[in-house]
Every structure is written in structure tokens, then in C-alpha cells.
Motif scaffolding. Structure first.
Motif, PDB file in Angstrom:
ATOM      1  N   VAL A   1       6.447  -5.805 -34.309  1.00 22.47           N
ATOM      2  CA  VAL A   1       7.836  -6.242 -34.493  1.00 22.47           C
ATOM      3  C   VAL A   1       8.689  -5.997 -33.259  1.00 22.47           C
ATOM      4  O   VAL A   1       9.818  -6.484 -33.179  1.00 22.47           O
ATOM      5  CB  VAL A   1       8.489  -5.535 -35.705  1.00 22.47           C
ATOM      6  N   VAL A   2       8.159  -5.224 -32.293  1.00 24.90           N
ATOM      7  CA  VAL A   2       8.961  -4.951 -31.093  1.00 24.90           C
ATOM      8  C   VAL A   2       8.030  -4.551 -29.948  1.00 24.90           C
ATOM      9  O   VAL A   2       6.974  -3.959 -30.180  1.00 24.90           O
ATOM     10  CB  VAL A   2      10.007  -3.838 -31.373  1.00 24.90           C
ATOM     11  N   ALA A   3       8.425  -4.912 -28.731  1.00 27.91           N
ATOM     12  CA  ALA A   3       7.616  -4.572 -27.554  1.00 27.91           C
ATOM     13  C   ALA A   3       8.521  -4.055 -26.446  1.00 27.91           C
ATOM     14  O   ALA A   3       9.628  -4.556 -26.253  1.00 27.91           O
ATOM     15  CB  ALA A   3       6.860  -5.809 -27.073  1.00 27.91           C
ATOM     16  N   PHE A   4       8.017  -3.029 -25.758  1.00 23.92           N
ATOM     17  CA  PHE A   4       8.789  -2.418 -24.673  1.00 23.92           C
ATOM     18  C   PHE A   4       7.975  -2.397 -23.387  1.00 23.92           C
ATOM     19  O   PHE A   4       6.745  -2.378 -23.410  1.00 23.92           O
ATOM     20  CB  PHE A   4       9.151  -0.965 -25.029  1.00 23.92           C
ATOM     21  N   ASP A   5       8.704  -2.380 -22.264  1.00 26.26           N
ATOM     22  CA  ASP A   5       8.037  -2.172 -20.971  1.00 26.26           C
ATOM     23  C   ASP A   5       9.071  -1.558 -20.029  1.00 26.26           C
ATOM     24  O   ASP A   5      10.278  -1.571 -20.306  1.00 26.26           O
ATOM     25  CB  ASP A   5       7.505  -3.499 -20.406  1.00 26.26           C
ATOM     26  N   ASN A   6       8.585  -1.010 -18.918  1.00 23.20           N
ATOM     27  CA  ASN A   6       9.525  -0.435 -17.948  1.00 23.20           C
ATOM     28  C   ASN A   6       9.669  -1.307 -16.705  1.00 23.20           C
ATOM     29  O   ASN A   6      10.384  -0.957 -15.777  1.00 23.20           O
ATOM     30  CB  ASN A   6       9.107   0.995 -17.563  1.00 23.20           C
ATOM     31  N   ASP A   7       8.983  -2.446 -16.709  1.00 23.68           N
ATOM     32  CA  ASP A   7       9.010  -3.335 -15.553  1.00 23.68           C
ATOM     33  C   ASP A   7      10.172  -4.313 -15.706  1.00 23.68           C
ATOM     34  O   ASP A   7      10.180  -5.151 -16.606  1.00 23.68           O
ATOM     35  CB  ASP A   7       7.671  -4.083 -15.459  1.00 23.68           C
TER      36      ASP A   7
ATOM     37  N   SER B   1      11.659 -11.116 -20.935  1.00 22.34           N
ATOM     38  CA  SER B   1      10.693 -12.217 -21.071  1.00 22.34           C
ATOM     39  C   SER B   1      10.110 -12.193 -22.481  1.00 22.34           C
ATOM     40  O   SER B   1      10.291 -11.241 -23.227  1.00 22.34           O
ATOM     41  CB  SER B   1       9.580 -12.081 -20.028  1.00 22.34           C
ATOM     42  N   LYS B   2       9.415 -13.255 -22.835  1.00 23.36           N
ATOM     43  CA  LYS B   2       8.922 -13.355 -24.199  1.00 23.36           C
ATOM     44  C   LYS B   2       7.397 -13.322 -24.282  1.00 23.36           C
ATOM     45  O   LYS B   2       6.694 -13.725 -23.342  1.00 23.36           O
ATOM     46  CB  LYS B   2       9.435 -14.649 -24.852  1.00 23.36           C
ATOM     47  N   ARG B   3       6.921 -12.784 -25.384  1.00 21.81           N
ATOM     48  CA  ARG B   3       5.489 -12.829 -25.727  1.00 21.81           C
ATOM     49  C   ARG B   3       5.436 -13.446 -27.126  1.00 21.81           C
ATOM     50  O   ARG B   3       5.637 -12.753 -28.121  1.00 21.81           O
ATOM     51  CB  ARG B   3       4.887 -11.426 -25.765  1.00 21.81           C
ATOM     52  N   GLY B   4       5.194 -14.745 -27.165  1.00 23.92           N
ATOM     53  CA  GLY B   4       5.342 -15.431 -28.443  1.00 23.92           C
ATOM     54  C   GLY B   4       6.811 -15.375 -28.846  1.00 23.92           C
ATOM     55  O   GLY B   4       7.682 -15.745 -28.066  1.00 23.92           O
ATOM     56  N   GLU B   5       7.095 -14.877 -30.028  1.00 23.08           N
ATOM     57  CA  GLU B   5       8.472 -14.772 -30.519  1.00 23.08           C
ATOM     58  C   GLU B   5       9.168 -13.516 -30.017  1.00 23.08           C
ATOM     59  O   GLU B   5      10.380 -13.371 -30.130  1.00 23.08           O
ATOM     60  CB  GLU B   5       8.481 -14.718 -32.064  1.00 23.08           C
ATOM     61  N   LEU B   6       8.358 -12.586 -29.509  1.00 23.44           N
ATOM     62  CA  LEU B   6       8.841 -11.254 -29.177  1.00 23.44           C
ATOM     63  C   LEU B   6       9.529 -11.217 -27.815  1.00 23.44           C
ATOM     64  O   LEU B   6       8.975 -11.696 -26.825  1.00 23.44           O
ATOM     65  CB  LEU B   6       7.631 -10.319 -29.124  1.00 23.44           C
ATOM     66  N   VAL B   7      10.725 -10.626 -27.778  1.00 23.13           N
ATOM     67  CA  VAL B   7      11.393 -10.416 -26.495  1.00 23.13           C
ATOM     68  C   VAL B   7      11.084  -9.001 -26.016  1.00 23.13           C
ATOM     69  O   VAL B   7      11.270  -8.035 -26.756  1.00 23.13           O
ATOM     70  CB  VAL B   7      12.917 -10.602 -26.628  1.00 23.13           C
ATOM     71  N   VAL B   8      10.617  -8.874 -24.789  1.00 24.88           N
ATOM     72  CA  VAL B   8      10.280  -7.556 -24.245  1.00 24.88           C
ATOM     73  C   VAL B   8      11.560  -6.775 -23.962  1.00 24.88           C
ATOM     74  O   VAL B   8      12.461  -7.267 -23.294  1.00 24.88           O
ATOM     75  CB  VAL B   8       9.455  -7.689 -22.944  1.00 24.88           C
ATOM     76  N   ARG B   9      11.618  -5.554 -24.490  1.00 29.57           N
ATOM     77  CA  ARG B   9      12.808  -4.720 -24.293  1.00 29.57           C
ATOM     78  C   ARG B   9      12.559  -3.633 -23.260  1.00 29.57           C
ATOM     79  O   ARG B   9      11.429  -3.275 -22.987  1.00 29.57           O
ATOM     80  CB  ARG B   9      13.197  -4.047 -25.615  1.00 29.57           C
ATOM     81  N   ASP B  10      13.653  -3.082 -22.791  1.00 27.80           N
ATOM     82  CA  ASP B  10      13.580  -1.980 -21.832  1.00 27.80           C
ATOM     83  C   ASP B  10      13.119  -0.714 -22.545  1.00 27.80           C
ATOM     84  O   ASP B  10      13.662  -0.333 -23.581  1.00 27.80           O
ATOM     85  CB  ASP B  10      14.970  -1.745 -21.227  1.00 27.80           C
TER      86      ASP B  10
ATOM     87  N   LEU C   1       5.059  -1.749 -29.931  1.00 22.49           N
ATOM     88  CA  LEU C   1       4.146  -1.771 -28.787  1.00 22.49           C
ATOM     89  C   LEU C   1       4.888  -1.290 -27.548  1.00 22.49           C
ATOM     90  O   LEU C   1       6.018  -1.703 -27.303  1.00 22.49           O
ATOM     91  CB  LEU C   1       3.650  -3.208 -28.571  1.00 22.49           C
ATOM     92  N   VAL C   2       4.250  -0.405 -26.792  1.00 23.67           N
ATOM     93  CA  VAL C   2       4.812  -0.028 -25.485  1.00 23.67           C
ATOM     94  C   VAL C   2       3.823  -0.435 -24.411  1.00 23.67           C
ATOM     95  O   VAL C   2       2.665  -0.009 -24.439  1.00 23.67           O
ATOM     96  CB  VAL C   2       5.090   1.485 -25.377  1.00 23.67           C
ATOM     97  N   GLY C   3       4.281  -1.245 -23.468  1.00 29.84           N
ATOM     98  CA  GLY C   3       3.417  -1.704 -22.385  1.00 29.84           C
ATOM     99  C   GLY C   3       2.921  -3.113 -22.630  1.00 29.84           C
ATOM    100  O   GLY C   3       2.060  -3.333 -23.474  1.00 29.84           O
ATOM    101  N   VAL C   4       3.480  -4.085 -21.904  1.00 27.02           N
ATOM    102  CA  VAL C   4       3.032  -5.468 -22.065  1.00 27.02           C
ATOM    103  C   VAL C   4       2.370  -5.957 -20.787  1.00 27.02           C
ATOM    104  O   VAL C   4       2.698  -7.027 -20.270  1.00 27.02           O
ATOM    105  CB  VAL C   4       4.171  -6.417 -22.500  1.00 27.02           C
ATOM    106  N   GLY C   5       1.439  -5.154 -20.278  1.00 31.00           N
ATOM    107  CA  GLY C   5       0.568  -5.615 -19.197  1.00 31.00           C
ATOM    108  C   GLY C   5      -0.479  -6.538 -19.779  1.00 31.00           C
ATOM    109  O   GLY C   5      -0.252  -7.191 -20.801  1.00 31.00           O
TER     110      GLY C   5
END
Lengths: 211, 211
Positions: free
Chosen positions: B111-117, B123-132, B87-91
Motif C-alpha cells: 500500500v506504500v513505498a519509500f526510498d531515499n533517492d 515517481s510511480k510504480r504501477g499505482e504507487l507513488v514513491v515517498r520520501d 515497502l522500503v527501497g524501490v531499487g
DNA sequence: CCATGTGAAGAGGTTCACAGCG
DNA sequence: CGCTGTGAACCTCTTCACATGG
């Protein structure tokens, strides 16, 4: 320029509209069907045919005037006014929609939200106070609502849909992963996110796909 | 039973699948194309044609065995396995998707989430850590990801899409309200929620619509 | 000369209708 | 007899090709 409009044409008009808004912002004042087709990934004749179903917006030898064409498409799609939208279900998806700026930007205002979870009723989503879904009929009979978004679990969607249709709603955006059976006078669009992923998984497995 | 499959058929198979799962849960063990067509709002010949593109799953005079047909469709759509989704973008929208149970239920695991903020990274979304999002290429080169969901603003979607395609991604679910231009080897499905509302507003304004 | 608008031709998808088989 | 599986007919949408007009 007559009577039956393909759904595919309507969906493409939305895309043209968005692209024209972007190009207008860049100061472009004329565009050919060839150019617009290229950026949207359709043929130039498709663009011309789509537009010709609604009128003659172009100039031969020149192309289409960007701001004017954008205005014309906005009029065709009904984007030159505000639409009052109701929401049922403020779970993860529903809550995200209350904050989704693209709706408001295009004149779709979520004016009311309902849920059946006692813990959510009374809580806020931005400015919106979540109401009890039991009060939905009472509300819809008093307040004008043009369309409803359903973001409820699959097993509740049909029941809720019938209820709002009974209150005179004629347009529904359905996020529940189930097909609604409603009278033909009701327009339903499905936003079935799992189905879209399944189409992708099919594509990856069968590289002979589609159209 | 041959080569080119209409996209519309694939999307209907998903709907049949979901319906069959429901009916199986109710203990139904046989269904006719007529009955399945009725509940899904299509003709019986449509159901039979769709299925016949992939094989002969029914019994003449009887109908289709529910559990077996469901299994067969699962196999056709690739639902008999797990899919690793990025996933890209956790708005608002992206965050809602990380919690959307239907994905996981059908074997699509984010399995993975990214954002540019910077405020969201870590920060976390459930078990997922948001990556750069800057680390996306590095990640995709090391970890296997089958498909990507883009939930970024419209003006960043094309750039992000090209980046992930460059890393070998061949399937994208695009929530950004803009048409992506990508090589034909990449499968893209658009989940453009504003377009769906616009189709509804068009329908309400022009009661002569569609198909 | 260039690009639109459109009738005609072509593809693609859906429905029909029936042969075939349990 | 009932319902599937399927070729043929039908219909809808897309593409072609060109007359038209700036």
C-alpha cells in the motif's frame, strides 16, 4: 570434523562470512565466538560447533583471526571461484535479478537469460541478450553453466526444471511458488517470497510461534 | 493440538495450501496424506502430524476434503483477510516486488513505498507513488500497516528496521543481505538470495551435504 | 586467565506403528 | 479394509560444561 553437515550450519556460515567481511573492512583482526554470536544472534557454542565441523580455525584464549577465518569460510562455501549461473524467466523478478549486484559481488555471474515471450526475446537486460527458451538445451550442451535460477510462473516451473536437469544441471534456485519434484541428485533451494509473508502473517495471528 | 508450532510446519502448510488450491482447481475433492505427501516431497506422517497440530480435518478411511482443508489452512495462516504491507527501497528488487502478482493474489497488498533517492521520490510504480523515506514515521503513525518489506542496501537495513519497529511494526520481510538485530517481539523473515546461491555452491562442492 | 574445541546432555522435530473409526 | 490421529521411539541439531592450550 567429519561427514554430515546440517543445512542450518551452511546457512549460518554464509552469515558469518558476510559479517566477517564487514568487520574486516573496519580493521578488526580478531573475534571471539561470543562476539560473533552476539552480532549474528546465535550462541557462542553454536558458532564454535559450526566452525569445528570443518576444522580448527581459532586460537585458545584469543579467538579467531578475522581475515583468515573469512578466507576459510569462503573456501568451504566455494566462494573463492566464479560460478556461471543461468536464468530462465525475465519478468519482473528475473529482470531484477540480472541487475542484482550482490550476486556478482560474490562471484555468481548470470551469463545467460531465457524467456518464452517473443516480445522479450532479443531484448537486453544490461549486457545480457534474452534468448528463446526453446534454445535452452542447445545452449546448455555447448556452454558450461553451474546453476540455474528459475523465475518463471508456477505452472511452467516443473517442466523447465526437468528440462535443465536433463541437460546436466544439478543446482537450482527456484523462485516459482511451487514445490519442484526432482531426482535427489539435484540440489534445489526455494526462494518463495509469498511463503515468507505467510509465515509472518501466521506469526502475527498466533503469538505462540516457532521453534 | 496445543501450543508450540515448529516453523517448519508453518512453511509446509503454505506449500500444502498452494498445492490444494491447484488440486481444487482440477476438481479433486478428496486427498490422502500419502498422496499430498508424495506431491510435496514429504512423508505421509509428516502431513498428518502437521495438520493434527491444529485440529482434525480428515475422515478415517477416506482422507481430507480438498476445499475444506484448503479453507482451514487459509484460516490458520491468516490468508482469509487482507494484509497491508509497506515497502522500503524501490531499487531493482523493490520495484519488482511492487509488480509481483503472487503477493496481491494471496491478500498481501503493498500500500506504500519509500526510498531515499530524490530522483525516485514522486515517481510511480504501477499505482504507487514513491515517498520520501524521511516521512516514514509520520506515515506509519497515521496509516495502519501490518508488515514491512525491506529492500534497501545492507548498510541501511538495521537503521531502517529500527525506525519502523519504533513505529510499532512487528513483522519484517528482509531482503538486505545482513542479519538484523531486533527485539524478540518482532518477527523477521530473511529472503537472502545470495545465501541461497551459496548453499547451492556448497552443495556442488561437497556432495555430502545437508540434514 | 581466557577462549577454543568437543564429548555428553538436552531439545526439538520427524518417523514409526498402531489403535480407532468410517 | 483404508486412512486418520497420536503416543512413543528415533534421530538430528543445539546447548552445556569442561579439559586443553596459548
Amino acid at each position: 570434523m567429519g561427514s554430515k553437515i546440517p543445512l542450518a550450519t551452511v546457512l549460518r556460515l554464509s552469515r558469518y562470512y558476510r559479517r566477517l567481511a564487514h568487520l574486516e573492512g573496519q580493521g578488526m583482526n580478531t573475534i571471539s565466538s561470543k562476539k560473533l554470536g552476539e552480532v549474528e544472534g546465535v550462541t557462542s557454542s553454536q558458532v564454535r560447533k559450526d566452525l569445528s565441523l570443518f576444522g580448527s580455525f581459532g586460537t585458545k584464549g584469543l579467538g579467531y583471526p578475522v581475515p583468515e577465518l573469512k578466507r576459510n569460510i569462503a573456501y568451504i562455501l566455494g566462494l573463492d571461484r566464479k560460478w556461471r549461473v543461468g536464468l530462465v524467466g525475465v519478468g519482473n523478478v528475473g529482470s531484477a535479478l540480472t541487475a542484482y549486484k550482490e550476486f556478482h559481488k560474490q562471484g555468481f555471474d548470470i551469463v545467460v537469460a531465457f524467456d518464452n515471450d517473443k516480445r522479450k526475446i532479443g531484448s537486453k537486460r544490461g549486457e545480457l541478450v534474452v534468448r528463446d527458451v526453446e534454445d535452452i538445451e542447445e545452449y546448455l550442451k555447448q556452454e558450461k553453466v553451474d546453476m540455474m535460477i528459475l523465475a518463471v510462473p508456477a505452472d511452467q516451473a516443473q517442466k523447465v526444471a526437468e528440462k535443465v536437469v536433463g541437460c546436466g544441471i544439478r543446482a537450482i534456485l527456484n523462485f516459482a511458488p511451487i514445490s519442484l519434484r526432482l531426482p535427489p541428485c539435484v540440489f534445489v533451494r526455494d526462494e518463495n517470497m509469498v511463503i515468507e509473508l505467510e509465515a509472518l502473517s501466521f506469526s502475527l495471528m498466533n503469538r505462540r510461534l516457532i521453534e
